[in-house]
Design an enzyme around this catalytic site. Structure first.
Site, PDB file in Angstrom:
ATOM      1  N   TYR A  23       0.799  -1.237   0.000  1.00  0.00           N
ATOM      2  CA  TYR A  23       0.000   0.000   0.000  1.00  0.00           C
ATOM      3  C   TYR A  23       0.829   1.283   0.000  1.00  0.00           C
ATOM      4  O   TYR A  23       0.267   2.373  -0.060  1.00  0.00           O
ATOM      5  CB  TYR A  23      -0.937   0.001   1.223  1.00  0.00           C
ATOM      6  CG  TYR A  23      -1.939  -1.130   1.201  1.00  0.00           C
ATOM      7  CD1 TYR A  23      -2.908  -1.193   0.202  1.00  0.00           C
ATOM      8  CD2 TYR A  23      -1.922  -2.143   2.159  1.00  0.00           C
ATOM      9  CE1 TYR A  23      -3.831  -2.227   0.159  1.00  0.00           C
ATOM     10  CE2 TYR A  23      -2.839  -3.181   2.132  1.00  0.00           C
ATOM     11  CZ  TYR A  23      -3.788  -3.218   1.140  1.00  0.00           C
ATOM     12  OH  TYR A  23      -4.701  -4.245   1.089  1.00  0.00           O
ATOM     13  N   ASN A  25     -13.108   4.190  -1.802  1.00  0.00           N
ATOM     14  CA  ASN A  25     -12.303   2.993  -1.611  1.00  0.00           C
ATOM     15  C   ASN A  25     -12.895   2.275  -0.405  1.00  0.00           C
ATOM     16  O   ASN A  25     -12.621   2.635   0.732  1.00  0.00           O
ATOM     17  CB  ASN A  25     -10.837   3.345  -1.348  1.00  0.00           C
ATOM     18  CG  ASN A  25      -9.988   2.087  -1.167  1.00  0.00           C
ATOM     19  OD1 ASN A  25     -10.524   0.978  -1.086  1.00  0.00           O
ATOM     20  ND2 ASN A  25      -8.681   2.261  -1.098  1.00  0.00           N
ATOM     21  N   HIS A  82     -15.466  -6.412  -1.436  1.00  0.00           N
ATOM     22  CA  HIS A  82     -15.616  -7.789  -1.909  1.00  0.00           C
ATOM     23  C   HIS A  82     -16.867  -8.474  -1.362  1.00  0.00           C
ATOM     24  O   HIS A  82     -17.198  -9.572  -1.784  1.00  0.00           O
ATOM     25  CB  HIS A  82     -14.359  -8.590  -1.521  1.00  0.00           C
ATOM     26  CG  HIS A  82     -13.092  -7.818  -1.765  1.00  0.00           C
ATOM     27  ND1 HIS A  82     -12.729  -7.398  -3.031  1.00  0.00           N
ATOM     28  CD2 HIS A  82     -12.135  -7.339  -0.925  1.00  0.00           C
ATOM     29  CE1 HIS A  82     -11.592  -6.707  -2.945  1.00  0.00           C
ATOM     30  NE2 HIS A  82     -11.221  -6.654  -1.681  1.00  0.00           N
ATOM     31  N   ASP A 142     -25.985  -0.951  -3.172  1.00  0.00           N
ATOM     32  CA  ASP A 142     -27.356  -0.434  -3.083  1.00  0.00           C
ATOM     33  C   ASP A 142     -27.379   1.053  -2.765  1.00  0.00           C
ATOM     34  O   ASP A 142     -28.221   1.792  -3.276  1.00  0.00           O
ATOM     35  CB  ASP A 142     -28.143  -1.188  -2.002  1.00  0.00           C
ATOM     36  CG  ASP A 142     -28.618  -2.557  -2.470  1.00  0.00           C
ATOM     37  OD1 ASP A 142     -28.552  -2.829  -3.688  1.00  0.00           O
ATOM     38  OD2 ASP A 142     -29.061  -3.354  -1.618  1.00  0.00           O
ATOM     39  N   HIS A 184      -8.733   1.645  -5.732  1.00  0.00           N
ATOM     40  CA  HIS A 184      -7.902   0.826  -4.843  1.00  0.00           C
ATOM     41  C   HIS A 184      -6.443   1.158  -5.087  1.00  0.00           C
ATOM     42  O   HIS A 184      -6.029   1.338  -6.237  1.00  0.00           O
ATOM     43  CB  HIS A 184      -8.118  -0.673  -5.102  1.00  0.00           C
ATOM     44  CG  HIS A 184      -9.536  -1.079  -4.907  1.00  0.00           C
ATOM     45  ND1 HIS A 184     -10.088  -1.271  -3.672  1.00  0.00           N
ATOM     46  CD2 HIS A 184     -10.524  -1.272  -5.809  1.00  0.00           C
ATOM     47  CE1 HIS A 184     -11.359  -1.589  -3.815  1.00  0.00           C
ATOM     48  NE2 HIS A 184     -11.656  -1.593  -5.101  1.00  0.00           N
ATOM     49  N   LEU A 185      -5.685   1.181  -4.011  1.00  0.00           N
ATOM     50  CA  LEU A 185      -4.244   1.385  -4.144  1.00  0.00           C
ATOM     51  C   LEU A 185      -3.597   0.179  -4.814  1.00  0.00           C
ATOM     52  O   LEU A 185      -2.748   0.311  -5.695  1.00  0.00           O
ATOM     53  CB  LEU A 185      -3.630   1.596  -2.758  1.00  0.00           C
ATOM     54  CG  LEU A 185      -4.116   2.859  -2.047  1.00  0.00           C
ATOM     55  CD1 LEU A 185      -4.520   2.544  -0.617  1.00  0.00           C
ATOM     56  CD2 LEU A 185      -3.071   3.938  -2.081  1.00  0.00           C
ATOM     57  N   SER A 186      -3.983  -1.002  -4.367  1.00  0.00           N
ATOM     58  CA  SER A 186      -3.375  -2.233  -4.886  1.00  0.00           C
ATOM     59  C   SER A 186      -4.183  -2.751  -6.077  1.00  0.00           C
ATOM     60  O   SER A 186      -5.338  -2.354  -6.281  1.00  0.00           O
ATOM     61  CB  SER A 186      -3.327  -3.294  -3.782  1.00  0.00           C
ATOM     62  OG  SER A 186      -4.643  -3.683  -3.424  1.00  0.00           O
ATOM     63  N   ARG A 209     -10.097 -11.129  -3.501  1.00  0.00           N
ATOM     64  CA  ARG A 209     -10.089  -9.686  -3.788  1.00  0.00           C
ATOM     65  C   ARG A 209     -10.483  -9.371  -5.231  1.00  0.00           C
ATOM     66  O   ARG A 209     -10.783  -8.224  -5.569  1.00  0.00           O
ATOM     67  CB  ARG A 209      -8.702  -9.094  -3.533  1.00  0.00           C
ATOM     68  CG  ARG A 209      -8.304  -9.116  -2.089  1.00  0.00           C
ATOM     69  CD  ARG A 209      -6.992  -8.369  -1.883  1.00  0.00           C
ATOM     70  NE  ARG A 209      -6.333  -8.820  -0.682  1.00  0.00           N
ATOM     71  CZ  ARG A 209      -6.626  -8.389   0.553  1.00  0.00           C
ATOM     72  NH1 ARG A 209      -7.545  -7.469   0.733  1.00  0.00           N
ATOM     73  NH2 ARG A 209      -5.992  -8.880   1.605  1.00  0.00           N
TER      74      ARG A 209
HETATM   75  C1  DQA Z   1      -7.842  -2.019  -0.937  1.00  0.00           C
HETATM   76  C2  DQA Z   1      -7.881  -3.470  -1.454  1.00  0.00           C
HETATM   77  C3  DQA Z   1      -8.779  -4.328  -0.587  1.00  0.00           C
HETATM   78  O1  DQA Z   1      -8.777  -5.666  -1.052  1.00  0.00           O
HETATM   79  C4  DQA Z   1      -8.264  -4.317   0.850  1.00  0.00           C
HETATM   80  O2  DQA Z   1      -9.138  -5.071   1.657  1.00  0.00           O
HETATM   81  C5  DQA Z   1      -8.077  -2.946   1.379  1.00  0.00           C
HETATM   82  C6  DQA Z   1      -7.426  -1.962   0.521  1.00  0.00           C
HETATM   83  C7  DQA Z   1      -6.835  -1.166  -1.738  1.00  0.00           C
HETATM   84  O3  DQA Z   1      -6.963   0.058  -1.684  1.00  0.00           O
HETATM   85  O4  DQA Z   1      -5.939  -1.690  -2.376  1.00  0.00           O
HETATM   86  O5  DQA Z   1      -8.375  -2.659   2.541  1.00  0.00           O
HETATM   87  O6  DQA Z   1      -9.120  -1.451  -1.077  1.00  0.00           O
END
Ligand code: DQA
Length: 151
Positions: free
Chosen positions: A23, A73, A79, A86, A99-101, A110
């Site tokens: 991250y 985010n 997930h 909704d 998402h960062l990742s 994920r």
């Molecule tokens: C996340 C990716 C998710 O899978 C993880 O649970 C996070 C961070 C991301 O920003 O990469 O908490 O949302």
């Protein structure tokens, strides 16, 4: 003119010290400061909030309208939590999931987002830049270019 809400969900307050190889080392406060700066430069109201409580998260979404824009985010809620899908559908607020990742290149659980179907798009895997790219798009959407005669 609408406002831009940046909503961070569960565990994102840990950014900076949470699995830095995944991250990065930038804190949430640093990301938010830059997002606010981008809003200021464009003359658009931007606010950023984080919570670990799903009910609070969906209440914040419910405060938005169709003229606003949502950058979210949801962390691990992405997930599993259909309530967030909704909520976005319910307000009709245009949204981008961030998402960062790269959620498609990690553990299998994920790879699925139950929120993505309620969003205009998804940006992931680019670290903090995922947020800034989403902000560039959001700014265009809430602040359509002035008509200059050329159309
Ligand atoms: C996340 C990716 C998710 O899978 C993880 O649970 C996070 C961070 C991301 O920003 O990469 O908490 O949302």
């Amino acid at each position: 003119m609408g406002k831009i809400a940046v909503l961070h969900g569960i565990n994102l307050q840990l950014l900076g010290r949470r699995e830095p190889a995944v991250y990065g080392r930038t804190t949430l406060a640093e990301i938010d400061a830059r997002l606010r700066q981008m809003g200021e430069a464009a003359g658009v109201e931007v606010y950023c909030r984080q919570t670990n409580y799903e009910g609070e998260f969906v209440e914040w979404i419910a405060e938005l309208g169709t003229e606003d824009f949502l950058i979210l985010n949801p962390g691990a809620w992405t997930h599993t939590q259909h309530s967030i899908y909704d909520a976005i559908k319910g307000t009709g607020t245009p949204a981008i999931e961030v998402h960062l990742s790269n959620i498609h290149a990690r553990e299998a659980f994920r790879a699925q987002s139950v929120v993505a179907g309620a969003c205009a798009g998804q940006i992931c895997g680019l670290g903090e830049d995922s947020y800034y790219l989403a902000m560039n798009y959001a700014l265009k959407r809430v602040r359509p270019e002035q008509k200059d005669g050329r159309m």
